[in-house]
Write a protein that holds these residues in place. Structure first.
Motif, mmCIF file in Angstrom:
data_model
loop_
_atom_site.group_PDB
_atom_site.id
_atom_site.type_symbol
_atom_site.label_atom_id
_atom_site.label_comp_id
_atom_site.label_asym_id
_atom_site.label_seq_id
_atom_site.Cartn_x
_atom_site.Cartn_y
_atom_site.Cartn_z
ATOM 1 N N THR A 220 0.832 -1.194 0.000
ATOM 2 C CA THR A 220 0.000 0.000 0.000
ATOM 3 C C THR A 220 0.871 1.251 0.000
ATOM 4 N N ALA B 248 -1.425 -1.046 -10.467
ATOM 5 C CA ALA B 248 -2.331 -0.899 -9.334
ATOM 6 C C ALA B 248 -3.297 -2.071 -9.325
ATOM 7 N N GLN C 182 -6.712 -3.408 -7.513
ATOM 8 C CA GLN C 182 -7.851 -3.081 -6.658
ATOM 9 C C GLN C 182 -8.359 -4.352 -5.988
ATOM 10 N N HIS D 58 -13.543 -5.357 -1.009
ATOM 11 C CA HIS D 58 -13.703 -5.016 0.400
ATOM 12 C C HIS D 58 -13.794 -6.295 1.226
ATOM 13 N N SER E 224 -15.465 -1.794 -3.376
ATOM 14 C CA SER E 224 -14.023 -1.878 -3.576
ATOM 15 C C SER E 224 -13.303 -1.608 -2.261
ATOM 16 N N VAL F 220 -6.208 -0.491 -2.470
ATOM 17 C CA VAL F 220 -5.456 -0.549 -3.714
ATOM 18 C C VAL F 220 -4.011 -0.830 -3.325
#
Length: 85
Positions: free
Chosen positions: A28, A64, A66, A69, A76, A79
């Protein structure tokens, strides 16, 4: 020959790539900013790191990812970033 001190963009983008090469798992922005702050011995803002990572994503050097959740379906989540292969 370039003169003077290198701008922050070049320094931070180079450090981002070095950190992503060193870490084998996608990470992250918070982890990357902590590592850069440790390496450069000065505080680098989370927003600054996010801006430069976004530039690296647009240039095609960083990918990146994604994530979904963890608790709420169809939403989402985090990331995470890794080097593009």
């Amino acid at each position: 020959m370039k003169r003077g001190r290198p701008n922050l963009r070049r320094i931070v983008q180079k450090e981002i790539i070095v950190i992503l090469e060193k870490l084998s798992t996608p990470t992250t922005i918070a982890v990357i900013s902590k590592e850069i702050s440790k390496t450069l011995n000065r505080r680098i803002s989370w927003n600054t790191v996010q801006k430069y990572i976004q530039e690296l994503v647009e240039s095609g050097k960083v990918q990146a990812i994604q994530l979904p959740h963890s608790k709420i379906e169809n939403k989402s989540g985090l990331v995470v970033y890794t080097l593009k292969k």
